[in-house]
Design an enzyme around this catalytic site. Structure first.
Site, PDB file in Angstrom:
ATOM      1  N   PRO A  74       0.817  -1.217   0.000  1.00 32.19           N
ATOM      2  CA  PRO A  74       0.000   0.000   0.000  1.00 32.19           C
ATOM      3  C   PRO A  74       0.845   1.257   0.000  1.00 32.19           C
ATOM      4  O   PRO A  74       1.814   1.388   0.752  1.00 32.19           O
ATOM      5  CB  PRO A  74      -0.809  -0.132   1.290  1.00 32.19           C
ATOM      6  N   CYS A  75       0.447   2.205  -0.872  1.00 31.82           N
ATOM      7  CA  CYS A  75       1.308   3.355  -1.135  1.00 31.82           C
ATOM      8  C   CYS A  75       0.807   4.655  -0.518  1.00 31.82           C
ATOM      9  O   CYS A  75       1.421   5.693  -0.715  1.00 31.82           O
ATOM     10  CB  CYS A  75       1.452   3.550  -2.643  1.00 31.82           C
ATOM     11  N   GLN A  76      -0.289   4.628   0.226  1.00 28.82           N
ATOM     12  CA  GLN A  76      -0.867   5.890   0.672  1.00 28.82           C
ATOM     13  C   GLN A  76       0.112   6.736   1.481  1.00 28.82           C
ATOM     14  O   GLN A  76       0.090   7.960   1.414  1.00 28.82           O
ATOM     15  CB  GLN A  76      -2.126   5.638   1.510  1.00 28.82           C
ATOM     16  N   ASN A 112       5.476   0.777  -6.741  1.00 32.96           N
ATOM     17  CA  ASN A 112       4.926   1.758  -5.821  1.00 32.96           C
ATOM     18  C   ASN A 112       4.896   3.115  -6.512  1.00 32.96           C
ATOM     19  O   ASN A 112       5.321   3.243  -7.664  1.00 32.96           O
ATOM     20  CB  ASN A 112       5.742   1.815  -4.520  1.00 32.96           C
TER      21      ASN A 112
END
Length: 305
Positions: A74-76, A112
């Site tokens: 997850p790249c948030q 990513n």
């Protein structure tokens, strides 16, 4: 080659690798809506699993004996849209690296957002990959140069066991388009509009685009044109009641998902899945590089070696 997809989401990476001929044998993700959507589109199993539990994850993944592990933690916490802090989900980058280092496939691909390359979390993951014996090729790809009509930059770390760093730089560069792909290049005149609205992160950014340019990055939210939108000097045309706002299916097509892909879930969840996904054609571009490297008869040495 057999592939396992970690943090698979709705399946952009998996679909791209499948299109290139890889045998994706399993996928893993923690988010229930994405797992349900993925399951509706692929024949192989997807497991709802907390990949931060590295020990349990390794035990399950080893059963599939993958030649390549692919995935996008997850790249948030790294993204331009977020607060640019590293906490919580960023630890999943370490989890991905530890799983790869334990399973030891011949290859891995981690993707990513572009700025993740400069993060502390990636530096930690990189050290784990190197200690495990992988050579790394690290590139930032623009999807609009890789078969997708979208200006979306993604960082790719491609690892191969017992190789030198930079081993695939030539392959990644060789197939890039000479010019960015526009929506008209990809769809022709089938869209039925010339200009469209894509909701910006804030009103300092433009929101109106032409189909004669690559689309901006598809985000995880999709909103109609607000009455208070003031316009922007770089908008492609003035805002009017007739201006087209992108629909959910159009956003998925711009992400190069096929028209028959089954979107399962609430509208909010589907929009988030689309925004989080790797464009399918970008994934296939990366898969083609992996395929090419895997087909070499002998390791490539750097010039001068």
């Amino acid at each position: 080659m057999k592939a396992v997809d970690l943090f698979a989401g709705c399946g952009g990476l998996s679909l791209g690798f499948q299109k290139q001929g890889f045998d994706v044998v399993a996928a893993f993700d923690a988010w229930a809506p994405a797992v349900k959507c993925y399951a509706a589109n692929f024949d192989h199993p997807i497991f709802q699993a907390d990949l931060s539990d590295v020990g349990a994850s390794v035990k399950e993944i080893r059963k599939f004996r993958p030649d390549v592990i692919i995935g996008g933690p997850p790249c948030q916490d790294f993204s331009h849209a977020g607060k640019r802090t590293e906490a919580g989900r960023a630890a999943l980058t370490d989890a991905f690296a530890l799983i790869v280092a334990s399973v030891k496939p011949k290859f891995f691909v981690m993707e990513n957002v572009d700025r993740a390359r400069r993060s502390r979390a990636y530096a930690d993951a990189r050290a784990i990959f190197k200690k495990a014996g992988y050579g790394l090729t690290e590139v930032t790809l623009d999807a609009s140069l890789c078969g997708a009509p979208q200006k979306r930059k993604r960082f790719i770390c491609f690892g191969k066991m017992k190789e030198e760093d930079g081993f695939a730089l030539e392959e990644f560069a060789a197939g890039l388009s000479e010019k960015p792909m526009t929506l008209r290049d990809y769809f022709g005149d089938s869209l039925g509009f010339e200009f469209y609205y894509r909701h910006p992160r804030n009103y300092t950014r433009r929101a109106v685009f032409s189909i004669d340019e690559p689309a901006p990055t598809m985000r995880g939210v999709n909103r109609p044109i607000p009455k208070g939108y003031p316009g922007h000097p770089q908008d492609s045309c003035p805002v009017s009641e007739s201006l087209h706002a992108l629909t959910t299916p159009e956003r998925a097509l711009i992400q190069t998902f096929p028209p028959d892909f089954k979107w399962v879930g609430t509208k909010t969840a589907i929009e988030q899945m689309i925004g989080n996904a790797v464009p399918v054609n970008l994934a296939q571009y990366v898969a083609k590089v992996v395929e090419g490297v895997a087909g070499r008869k002998k390791p490539r040495k750097r010039a001068g070696n």
